[in-house]
Design an enzyme around this catalytic site. Structure first.
Site, mmCIF file in Angstrom:
data_model
loop_
_atom_site.group_PDB
_atom_site.id
_atom_site.type_symbol
_atom_site.label_atom_id
_atom_site.label_comp_id
_atom_site.label_asym_id
_atom_site.label_seq_id
_atom_site.Cartn_x
_atom_site.Cartn_y
_atom_site.Cartn_z
ATOM 1 N N THR A 37 52.775 128.311 68.623
ATOM 2 C CA THR A 37 52.677 127.285 67.800
ATOM 3 C C THR A 37 52.977 127.849 66.551
ATOM 4 O O THR A 37 53.240 128.880 66.015
ATOM 5 C CB THR A 37 51.327 126.739 67.717
ATOM 6 O OG1 THR A 37 50.440 128.029 67.727
ATOM 7 C CG2 THR A 37 50.744 126.382 69.114
ATOM 8 N N VAL A 95 47.046 136.096 65.941
ATOM 9 C CA VAL A 95 46.559 135.887 67.254
ATOM 10 C C VAL A 95 46.836 134.078 67.338
ATOM 11 O O VAL A 95 46.292 133.191 66.472
ATOM 12 C CB VAL A 95 44.975 135.766 67.305
ATOM 13 C CG1 VAL A 95 44.514 135.352 68.703
ATOM 14 C CG2 VAL A 95 44.448 137.361 67.066
ATOM 15 N N ASP A 96 47.534 133.835 68.504
ATOM 16 C CA ASP A 96 48.137 132.423 68.548
ATOM 17 C C ASP A 96 48.066 132.127 70.111
ATOM 18 O O ASP A 96 48.577 132.554 71.033
ATOM 19 C CB ASP A 96 49.445 132.272 68.240
ATOM 20 C CG ASP A 96 50.160 130.681 68.225
ATOM 21 O OD1 ASP A 96 49.153 130.012 68.819
ATOM 22 O OD2 ASP A 96 51.105 130.722 67.872
ATOM 23 N N SER A 97 46.955 131.468 70.560
ATOM 24 C CA SER A 97 46.721 130.935 71.962
ATOM 25 C C SER A 97 47.849 129.893 72.445
ATOM 26 O O SER A 97 47.774 129.646 73.632
ATOM 27 C CB SER A 97 45.161 130.629 72.183
ATOM 28 O OG SER A 97 45.188 129.329 71.281
#
Length: 445
Positions: A387, A227-229
């Site tokens: 990111t 999970v990478d916002s």
């Protein structure tokens, strides 16, 4: 005039005296400052003992900012155990780089050994950083005392080298190169003080932070999703797409190149596929199929916003439509998230550490990758900005044996590491000191 007094304990006292003051009066001052009786004091200037109590500093050629060495008139120097990190008056945490301050007194060394044996955490830390010293503490007290004495001698030598360097640099206040070195030495001292304060007040900042992964299932195939916002798009590797059986749905009109921290090839896009997260939450999702390494599936900002997801770090869960999907514990993470491999030449090139003309094989989580369409019939280019997928370990942890080579001789590095510093700290100090071992030791201590 200002004179610095260096004691055998490594302490430095600065006193303001008159150049015409007699040595007997100076020793009386030192008795109050250093708690050494006058009759036991031995004063040295440039390794020459100052014997005449009626002689003045000027008679002995002592100038402004000179250093006098104060020794005790006894066979064995006495060291205050209270000043030893790890001694009875200290906390239970001992930094091996400071254990050498036990001095040459066998009584003090034995007290340190007993303290180490009585504190399992201290012993564990010593086994990791100085296994020989830890083994001697458990099995060979005489060898432990000998190592403590050696470390104490090395520490004092480093302190003397530092003082001599300071004296040399201060000799000409108009020497720009010397002033630059002084500035760098001050900066390194501030960095060391800042790190020491951080280790004391917020040691958790030196721990490793695990990335956020959840269990997911794509087309019946289980996968651990990162999970990478900070990633603009949801990305899947070609290998994962093959395993999930959706490679046949890739729209190659969306092929292109992702540029950012390195370069990666985009094979295309799967416009819609079902993904299950949690026990019974099914979501429609689109995937950008991108080559590279790092993660099989990266759950990006596009899907997080589409399904109004919330990353709740207090609950340690990803919340979608009221359903809590817990983040995986460290032992449940995929091997690619647990390992911390060395950077490849391509990755070094993307960071400017190798030939910049080479194309870097980018990770799926590049800092800001822009996609350029490779087909004239492809839609307008989009932007992808994931990111980094992993954070490297702290600097205070020694690198693996396969670390990038350094120009400094390995013997010099090992000599300084024996003082208790980590390999990265030693190399940084050698770089700052231009390869001079004595100067590097002064930076470290």
């Amino acid at each position: 005039m200002r004179v610095s007094i260096l004691t055998e304990n490594g302490e430095i006292h600065t006193i303001e005296v008159d150049s015409q003051m007699e040595l007997e009066n100076i020793k009386a001052l030192l008795e109050a400052d250093c708690h050494i009786p006058v009759e036991e004091q031995l004063l040295f200037h440039n390794e020459t003992e100052l014997k005449d109590p009626k002689s003045t500093l000027q008679n002995n050629n002592v100038a402004q900012d000179d250093i006098l060495t104060l020794r005790r008139r006894s066979k064995k120097p006495r060291t205050q155990i209270a000043s030893i990190p790890g001694g009875p008056a200290a906390s239970s945490s001992v930094r091996p780089g400071q254990i050498a301050q036990g001095g040459g007194d066998p009584h003090n060394a034995e007290q340190i050994r007993q303290h180490v044996l009585n504190n399992p955490a201290t012993l564990r830390q010593l086994q990791e950083t100085q296994p020989e010293l830890a083994d001697a503490a458990v099995n060979n007290p005489n060898r432990f005392h000998e190592i403590i004495r050696e470390l104490d001698v090395q520490r004092r030598s480093a302190e003397m080298a530092r003082l001599q360097q300071i004296e040399h640099l201060n000799a000409d206040p108009f020497d720009m190169e010397a002033q630059a070195k002084i500035e760098e030495a001050i900066r390194l001292e501030n960095v060391a003080a800042n790190m020491e304060a951080a280790m004391e007040h917020n040691p958790e900042s030196f721990g490793r932070v695990t990335m956020l992964y959840i269990d997911a299932e794509v087309n019946g195939h289980p996968v651990k999703a990162f999970v990478d916002s900070g990633a603009q798009a949801t990305i899947m590797s070609p290998e994962c797409a093959e395993a999930c059986g959706i490679m046949r749905l890739v729209d190659r009109r969306f092929a292109g190149i992702a540029r950012g921290v390195g370069v990666a090839k985009i094979l295309g896009r799967v416009h819609s596929a079902q993904i299950r997260v949690g026990k019974d939450l099914f979501l429609a999702c689109s995937f950008t199929i991108m080559e590279g390494k790092g993660v099989d599936l990266l759950f990006g900002l596009d899907m997080l916003k589409r399904h109004q997801a919330c990353i709740d770090l207090k609950k340690d869960a990803l919340i979608i439509n009221g359903t809590e999907i817990r983040f995986l514990s460290e032992h449940e993470l995929p091997s690619s998230a647990k390992d911390n491999p060395e950077l490849t030449p391509e990755e070094l090139a993307s960071m400017g550490g190798a030939d910049k003309g080479k194309d870097a094989a980018a990770s799926t989580s590049s800092a800001a990758a822009s996609v350029t369409a490779s087909s004239t019939s492809a839609p307008t280019a989009s932007t992808i900005a994931p990111t980094p997928a992993a954070v490297s370990a702290p600097a205070s942890v020694p690198p693996a044996s396969g670390a990038a080579p350094t120009s400094h001789p390995e013997q010099n590095i090992q000599t300084l590491m024996n003082l208790g510093a980590s390999r990265s700290e030693v190399i940084a100090a050698l770089d700052a000191a231009g390869g001079n071992v004595d100067f590097a030791a002064s930076f470290l201590f």
